[in-house]
Design a protein around this motif. Structure first.
Motif, PDB file in Angstrom:
ATOM      1  N   UNK A   1      -5.239  12.035   4.787  1.00 36.40           N
ATOM      2  CA  UNK A   1      -4.316  13.136   4.554  1.00 36.40           C
ATOM      3  C   UNK A   1      -5.022  14.473   4.531  1.00 36.40           C
ATOM      4  N   UNK A   2      -6.178  14.525   3.866  1.00 35.47           N
ATOM      5  CA  UNK A   2      -6.962  15.767   3.808  1.00 35.47           C
ATOM      6  C   UNK A   2      -7.439  16.166   5.205  1.00 35.47           C
TER       7      UNK A   2
ATOM      8  N   UNK B   1       0.837  -1.205   0.000  1.00 36.79           N
ATOM      9  CA  UNK B   1       0.000   0.000   0.000  1.00 36.79           C
ATOM     10  C   UNK B   1       0.872   1.255   0.000  1.00 36.79           C
ATOM     11  N   UNK B   2       0.538   2.196  -0.873  1.00 33.10           N
ATOM     12  CA  UNK B   2       1.172   3.509  -0.842  1.00 33.10           C
ATOM     13  C   UNK B   2       0.347   4.391   0.095  1.00 33.10           C
ATOM     14  N   UNK B   3       0.952   4.811   1.192  1.00 32.33           N
ATOM     15  CA  UNK B   3       0.248   5.632   2.180  1.00 32.33           C
ATOM     16  C   UNK B   3       0.336   7.101   1.768  1.00 32.33           C
ATOM     17  N   UNK B   4      -0.712   7.580   1.094  1.00 34.07           N
ATOM     18  CA  UNK B   4      -0.695   8.957   0.604  1.00 34.07           C
ATOM     19  C   UNK B   4      -0.903   9.985   1.712  1.00 34.07           C
ATOM     20  N   UNK B   5      -1.167   9.540   2.932  1.00 33.19           N
ATOM     21  CA  UNK B   5      -1.269  10.467   4.063  1.00 33.19           C
ATOM     22  C   UNK B   5       0.090  10.695   4.719  1.00 33.19           C
ATOM     23  N   UNK B   6       1.121  10.047   4.198  1.00 34.74           N
ATOM     24  CA  UNK B   6       2.433  10.088   4.836  1.00 34.74           C
ATOM     25  C   UNK B   6       2.994  11.510   4.900  1.00 34.74           C
ATOM     26  N   UNK B   7       2.880  12.263   3.808  1.00 37.67           N
ATOM     27  CA  UNK B   7       3.367  13.638   3.798  1.00 37.67           C
ATOM     28  C   UNK B   7       2.636  14.515   4.801  1.00 37.67           C
TER      29      UNK B   7
ATOM     30  N   UNK C   1      -8.872  -3.996   3.749  1.00 40.17           N
ATOM     31  CA  UNK C   1      -7.694  -4.621   3.131  1.00 40.17           C
ATOM     32  C   UNK C   1      -8.064  -5.847   2.310  1.00 40.17           C
ATOM     33  N   UNK C   2      -8.935  -6.692   2.835  1.00 38.37           N
ATOM     34  CA  UNK C   2      -9.303  -7.922   2.130  1.00 38.37           C
ATOM     35  C   UNK C   2     -10.595  -7.788   1.340  1.00 38.37           C
ATOM     36  N   UNK C   3     -11.166  -6.579   1.329  1.00 36.67           N
ATOM     37  CA  UNK C   3     -12.415  -6.367   0.586  1.00 36.67           C
ATOM     38  C   UNK C   3     -12.176  -5.558  -0.680  1.00 36.67           C
ATOM     39  N   UNK C   4     -11.678  -4.366  -0.510  1.00 34.21           N
ATOM     40  CA  UNK C   4     -11.411  -3.516  -1.667  1.00 34.21           C
ATOM     41  C   UNK C   4     -10.147  -2.705  -1.372  1.00 34.21           C
ATOM     42  N   UNK C   5      -9.019  -3.183  -1.902  1.00 33.20           N
ATOM     43  CA  UNK C   5      -7.740  -2.540  -1.595  1.00 33.20           C
ATOM     44  C   UNK C   5      -7.673  -1.138  -2.177  1.00 33.20           C
ATOM     45  N   UNK C   6      -8.368  -0.901  -3.285  1.00 31.30           N
ATOM     46  CA  UNK C   6      -8.379   0.435  -3.882  1.00 31.30           C
ATOM     47  C   UNK C   6      -9.029   1.445  -2.943  1.00 31.30           C
ATOM     48  N   UNK C   7     -10.080   1.014  -2.230  1.00 32.51           N
ATOM     49  CA  UNK C   7     -10.723   1.908  -1.264  1.00 32.51           C
ATOM     50  C   UNK C   7      -9.782   2.226  -0.101  1.00 32.51           C
ATOM     51  N   UNK C   8      -8.963   1.251   0.272  1.00 29.76           N
ATOM     52  CA  UNK C   8      -7.979   1.495   1.324  1.00 29.76           C
ATOM     53  C   UNK C   8      -6.980   2.558   0.875  1.00 29.76           C
ATOM     54  N   UNK C   9      -6.587   2.487  -0.382  1.00 30.39           N
ATOM     55  CA  UNK C   9      -5.670   3.479  -0.953  1.00 30.39           C
ATOM     56  C   UNK C   9      -6.307   4.867  -0.929  1.00 30.39           C
ATOM     57  N   UNK C  10      -7.565   4.933  -1.368  1.00 39.49           N
ATOM     58  CA  UNK C  10      -8.288   6.214  -1.362  1.00 39.49           C
ATOM     59  C   UNK C  10      -8.474   6.712   0.069  1.00 39.49           C
ATOM     60  N   UNK C  11      -8.648   5.769   0.999  1.00 40.21           N
ATOM     61  CA  UNK C  11      -8.808   6.144   2.405  1.00 40.21           C
ATOM     62  C   UNK C  11      -7.596   6.883   2.951  1.00 40.21           C
TER      63      UNK C  11
END
Length: 285
Positions: A98-99, A30-36, A83-93
């Motif tokens: 971050x916002x 997973x790329x954690x886009x909230x990291x910044x 994580x085991x349902x929709x990984x794309x939603x986890x990414x968007x999460x």
């Protein structure tokens, strides 16, 4: 040499950010886009306890690590069901978190930013005619210590070995009794703490403001990709390389330094798409 040392100091900060990205990616894919945004939060917490609460800089940094570590745990805990349902939603999460973190930072500290005084009051060192800021050397030493401790944790401890097993194969790790969810939480907590360490250290070097996490996050992200996304040694080398390149580009191209950095980055990635050490991520198949 002065430019090189300054670049390595800034590169150590980028490397810390890159290590946080890579640790989560190699463990979860997973790329954690909230990291910044966590970098920004860490910078504000550290500067607040240092400047307003008058705590020693080291203690203020510890508080920032604890606060952002808890934030990292909350992010992973809330997103875990996806994580085991929709990984794309986890990414968007992670983007959504971050916002939210940006909005919280603006609500608490405002949008104007602040200048953080250096915790080192000693004058620059004069070495063979070179004037080197003492704080640059402090940042380099702390960054190097954090890198060594993370590598030792992953390679020499039982928990670190379990996290590496999870990174290699979720199913096999579960089969031998490793708690995958706990490993993921630890990866997020350590990644958030690294982000806070980077944000707190860069405060006296730059200006603490709400958008600083975006700038540091992008260059840390670039460092992680340059070294090989998911590789911890790659994140270290990539972050240091981006910092040195940034310093020399700022000295020679001034207003075009960002353009030069990312043109060179793009050229390297076109030659070696998987980065210097090659990409490493969890096998999600």
């Amino acid at each position: 040499m002065q430019t090189l040392i300054g670049g390595l100091s800034l590169g150590a900060v980028y490397a810390l950010v890159a290590m946080g990205f890579s640790l989560v990616y190699r463990t979860m894919g997973l790329v954690n886009f909230a990291h910044g945004n966590v970098v920004t939060l860490g910078a504000y917490v550290a500067s607040t306890f240092y400047m307003s609460a008058r705590l020693p800089f080291a203690l203020a940094m510890v508080v920032a690590l604890v606060v952002t570590g808890l934030v990292g745990f909350v992010i992973e805990f809330v997103l875990r069901p996806l994580e085991n349902k929709d990984f794309d939603l986890m990414l968007i999460g992670t983007i959504g978190f971050g916002i939210v973190l940006d909005a919280v930072a603006i609500m608490i500290w405002g949008a104007t930013g602040r200048a953080v005084p250096s915790p080192i009051s000693s004058p620059p060192l004069d070495v063979f005619g070179l004037r080197i800021r003492t704080y640059d050397l402090v940042v380099l030493c702390i960054g190097a210590l954090a890198m060594v401790l993370l590598m030792l944790f992953l390679q020499r401890t039982k928990l670190g070995t379990a996290m590496q097993a999870v990174a290699m194969d979720h199913e096999a790790a579960t089969a031998v009794g490793i708690h995958v969810g706990r490993s993921n939480s630890i990866a997020f907590v350590i990644g958030a703490a690294l982000a806070a360490l980077a944000g707190g250290l860069v405060g006296p070097l730059q200006y603490v403001y709400p958008a600083m996490g975006a700038a540091l996050g992008i260059k840390g992200f670039a460092g992680a990709i340059l070294g090989g996304f998911g590789s911890i040694p790659g994140a270290i080398v990539g972050g240091l390389a981006i910092g040195v390149l940034d310093a020399f580009a700022a000295g020679h191209f001034q207003g075009y330094s960002e353009l030069v950095v990312f043109l060179v980055f793009t050229a390297v990635i076109m030659i070696r798409p998987t980065g210097i050490f090659g990409e490493r991520t969890v096998n999600r198949a």
